[in-house]
Design an enzyme around this catalytic site. Structure first.
Site, PDB file in Angstrom:
ATOM      1  N   ASN A   9      37.496  50.796  32.100  1.00 45.14           N
ATOM      2  CA  ASN A   9      38.633  52.120  33.583  1.00 45.14           C
ATOM      3  C   ASN A   9      39.521  51.814  33.356  1.00 45.14           C
ATOM      4  OD1 ASN A   9      38.410  53.528  35.777  1.00 45.14           O
ATOM      5  ND2 ASN A   9      37.572  52.256  37.047  1.00 45.14           N
ATOM      6  N   LYS A  11      41.329  53.900  35.244  1.00 51.02           N
ATOM      7  CA  LYS A  11      42.110  53.911  36.124  1.00 51.02           C
ATOM      8  C   LYS A  11      43.635  54.852  36.842  1.00 51.02           C
ATOM      9  CE  LYS A  11      39.940  49.489  38.644  1.00 51.02           C
ATOM     10  NZ  LYS A  11      40.059  48.903  39.133  1.00 51.02           N
ATOM     11  N   HIS A  93      32.699  54.506  41.889  1.00 49.30           N
ATOM     12  CA  HIS A  93      33.563  53.805  42.359  1.00 49.30           C
ATOM     13  C   HIS A  93      33.721  53.221  43.381  1.00 49.30           C
ATOM     14  CE1 HIS A  93      36.581  51.271  40.829  1.00 49.30           C
ATOM     15  NE2 HIS A  93      35.892  50.798  39.886  1.00 49.30           N
ATOM     16  N   GLU A  95      36.481  52.185  44.724  1.00 51.41           N
ATOM     17  CA  GLU A  95      37.953  52.496  45.187  1.00 51.41           C
ATOM     18  C   GLU A  95      37.662  54.489  45.216  1.00 51.41           C
ATOM     19  OE1 GLU A  95      40.178  51.697  41.120  1.00 51.41           O
ATOM     20  OE2 GLU A  95      40.358  49.576  42.186  1.00 51.41           O
ATOM     21  N   GLU A 162      30.094  46.276  40.872  1.00 50.71           N
ATOM     22  CA  GLU A 162      31.480  45.363  41.130  1.00 50.71           C
ATOM     23  C   GLU A 162      31.063  45.437  42.385  1.00 50.71           C
ATOM     24  OE1 GLU A 162      33.691  47.459  37.834  1.00 50.71           O
ATOM     25  OE2 GLU A 162      33.816  49.170  39.653  1.00 50.71           O
ATOM     26  N   GLY A 168      40.443  43.909  40.928  1.00 47.36           N
ATOM     27  CA  GLY A 168      42.299  43.300  40.963  1.00 47.36           C
ATOM     28  C   GLY A 168      42.169  42.363  41.888  1.00 47.36           C
ATOM     29  N   SER A 198      37.480  41.553  38.314  1.00 48.44           N
ATOM     30  CA  SER A 198      38.181  40.771  37.400  1.00 48.44           C
ATOM     31  C   SER A 198      38.171  40.174  35.981  1.00 48.44           C
ATOM     32  CB  SER A 198      38.706  39.332  38.179  1.00 48.44           C
ATOM     33  OG  SER A 198      39.654  40.467  39.518  1.00 48.44           O
TER      34      SER A 198
HETATM   35  P1  13P Z   1      39.335  45.336  37.477  1.00 47.84           P
HETATM   36  O1  13P Z   1      39.360  44.908  36.209  1.00 47.84           O
HETATM   37  O2  13P Z   1      40.613  45.324  37.320  1.00 47.84           O
HETATM   38  O3  13P Z   1      38.655  44.084  38.173  1.00 47.84           O
HETATM   39  O4  13P Z   1      39.078  46.311  38.142  1.00 47.84           O
HETATM   40  C1  13P Z   1      37.632  46.454  37.709  1.00 47.84           C
HETATM   41  C2  13P Z   1      36.968  47.496  38.071  1.00 47.84           C
HETATM   42  O5  13P Z   1      37.348  48.345  39.370  1.00 47.84           O
HETATM   43  C3  13P Z   1      36.805  48.293  36.920  1.00 47.84           C
HETATM   44  O6  13P Z   1      35.365  49.641  36.876  1.00 47.84           O
END
Ligand code: 13P
Length: 239
Positions: A9, A11, A93, A95, A162, A168, A198
């Site tokens: 991803n 982002k 997601h 976010e 997740e 992150g 992570s």
């Molecule tokens: P990270 O790998 O940066 O923790 O993000 C995970 C994520 O949100 C993938 O969709």
């Protein structure tokens, strides 16, 4: 060859130009190592295109609006995805739920709409820290709520667990916690279940070895193609 599913991803990272370079390098690297399992890649909307790759790289959208086209400023719909033959979408997601304010009702509406159009849907679930701290039953209830209105038996559904506190932050969930939570989720759906939060070259093998973990959804550590290829080489070593 492992049957694990890896997904990246991006982002809000990468441009169209850098995504092209990335896909070229990923394709070459996958071919070189004989990696023949699918890899899902979710670039930003401006970098979507139909790439001609030798390896099984599947491009998906990080988000889309449940419409063919219309007046939804800032969104993309089926017409924009269809231009590039995109039939995979990431939904739910954290976010988008927490930063963009998407409600479960809206996420479920999108899910049904894209399910009706036969999309592969990578659907994200996962609890924030305060819910995790409230204990396993609170986590289970939270996840059940995130599956409300979702057809969990849909044949083109891939689930991604997740935990928000692990995204992150560099704080990966422990293998025991992943195993326990995946077992809870597997009681709710028998579709493939990825872990995200992570994941990086140093921990991917350990995470993929967790019973009930069918793959990983990777953010930060997927953004450099060398790092992504390093993770793929570790998957290949997995049985
Ligand atoms: P990270 O790998 O940066 O923790 O993000 C995970 C994520 O949100 C993938 O969709």
């Amino acid at each position: 060859m492992s049957e694990k599913i890896l997904a990246a991803n991006f982002k809000t990272n990468h441009t169209r130009a850098s995504t092209r370079d990335y896909v070229g390098a990923l394709d070459a690297g996958m071919e070189k190592m004989g990696y023949d399992a699918p890899v899902y890649l979710f670039p930003p909307a401006t970098a979507l295109e139909s790439f001609d790759t030798r390896s099984d790289i599947r491009i998906g959208a990080q988000n889309a609006y449940p419409t063919v086209k219309g007046s939804f400023t800032g969104e993309i719909g089926l017409e924009q995805l269809g231009e590039f033959d995109i039939d995979t979408v990431l939904l739910g997601h954290s976010e988008r739920r927490h930063i963009l304010g998407e409600t479960q009702e809206f996420v479920a509406q999108k899910y049904s709409w894209f399910q009706e159009r036969d999309f592969t849907i990578v659907y994200c679930i996962g609890e924030p820290l305060e819910v995790r701290e409230a204990g396993d039953e609170a986590v289970r209830r939270y996840i059940v709520e995130q599956l409300e209105g979702i057809d969990t038996s849909y044949g083109k559904l891939i689930l991604a667990y997740e935990p928000v506190w692990a995204i992150g932050t560099g704080k990966t969930a422990t293998p025991d916690l992943i195993e326990a939570t995946h077992a809870t989720i597997k009681n709710l759906s028998d579709r493939p279940l990825l872990y995200g939060g992570s994941v990086k070259p140093a921990n991917i093998a350990e995470i993929l070895a967790v019973p009930g973990c069918d793959g990983t959804l990777i953010g930060t550590a997927s953004w450099e193609v060398e790092s992504m290829l390093s993770m793929l080489s570790k998957v290949k070593g997995e049985k």
